[in-house]
Design an enzyme around this catalytic site. Structure first.
Site, short mmCIF file in Angstrom:
data_model
loop_
_atom_site.label_atom_id
_atom_site.label_comp_id
_atom_site.label_asym_id
_atom_site.label_seq_id
_atom_site.Cartn_x
_atom_site.Cartn_y
_atom_site.Cartn_z
CE1 TYR A 61 -4.15 2.14 0.99
CE2 TYR A 61 -2.47 3.46 2.17
CZ TYR A 61 -3.33 2.80 1.39
OH TYR A 61 -4.37 4.39 1.94
CE LYS A 73 -3.86 5.59 -1.79
NZ LYS A 73 -4.56 5.37 -2.38
#
Length: 260
Positions: A155, A159
């Site tokens: 994640y 990002k």
């Protein structure tokens, strides 16, 4: 907000949370909005709620893992409204796990939704905006793009990639009058955050301890930032990330050892 009334927008990931709040704010500011998500029933409920407030939006079910569905979504918006002025990329999944145990299928799913879809939605929108002479693309990232926490390596990587995408596309598309910017939220009071707290995946106490404002942010606060960057009020801003995280990414403190 200057320069949103009368424009056409797509908000991807709009069935709940930040995407829902952003779609509502755009509608309240006078934009025509295609509200897109894979969660069909929740999407219907969201649009019904907008209608109750006197706001009319077009629901659109899309699976962002398939590029052809992304292209068709953009075509639908242009066919329905004649143009596309704003794209908000806010789809996202979090699949937690230690990096040493992470499955390839989970990696692929997270990257497809959290990063790859942003690029191809932006590509499809930019092709339309280039012909029109301009537009605005806003990508939702995360403070986890700079503050890295355990069990979220893919994640965080995705990002960080979104931040790079914003900078790269802002540089490339600016010459066509297309501005690309991003918003990086911290801990926000969304369904995803609250379910993580309830499931023991996130400690609200720890989240507050690393946030100088000492509170969870509201989806509407993130929506305000996203709509500002999409509006003509941000006409000189391009290729930038706006961190709306209560100061988390700049607090200068190490993460707690049990921050998972």
């Amino acid at each position: 907000m200057k320069g949103i009334n009368g424009k056409v927008a797509i908000v991807v990931g709009a069935a709940q949370g930040i995407g829902k709040a952003t779609a509502q704010r755009l509608l309240e500011e006078g934009a025509a909005v295609v509200v897109a998500d894979i969660l069909e029933e929740r999407l219907k409920s969201t649009v019904a709620g907008f209608v109750q407030r006197g706001l009319k939006a077009e629901p659109y079910v899309v699976d962002l893992r398939h590029i052809e569905e992304i292209d068709t979504m953009v075509e639908y918006a242009v066919k329905t409204y004649g143009r596309l002025d704003i794209l908000i990329n806010d789809a996202g999944v979090q699949l937690r796990g230690w990096a040493t145990e992470y499955e390839e299928a989970d990696w692929d799913h997270l990257m497809d939704v959290d990063l790859k879809s942003y690029f191809f939605a932006s590509r499809a929108a930019a092709r339309v905006m280039k012909k029109q002479g301009g537009g605005a693309i806003v990508c939702l990232s995360s403070a986890n793009s700079e503050r890295f926490t355990s069990k979220r390596a893919p994640y965080c990587i995705a990002k960080a990639g979104v931040n790079g995408l914003v900078a790269a596309l802002g540089n490339e598309l600016g010459r066509f009058g297309i501005r690309v910017n991003g918003v990086a939220p911290g801990y926000v009071m969304t369904e995803l955050t609250l379910s993580a707290v309830k499931g023991g995946l996130l400690s609200e106490e720890i989240a507050l301890s690393v946030t100088p404002l000492k509170r969870l942010l509201l989806p509407e606060e993130i929506a305000s930032a996203a709509c500002f960057l999409a509006s003509d009020e941000a006409s000189g801003i391009n290729g930038q990330m706006l961190f709306v995280d209560g100061g988390w990414s700049k607090n200068g403190l190490p993460e707690p050892k049990d921050m998972e």
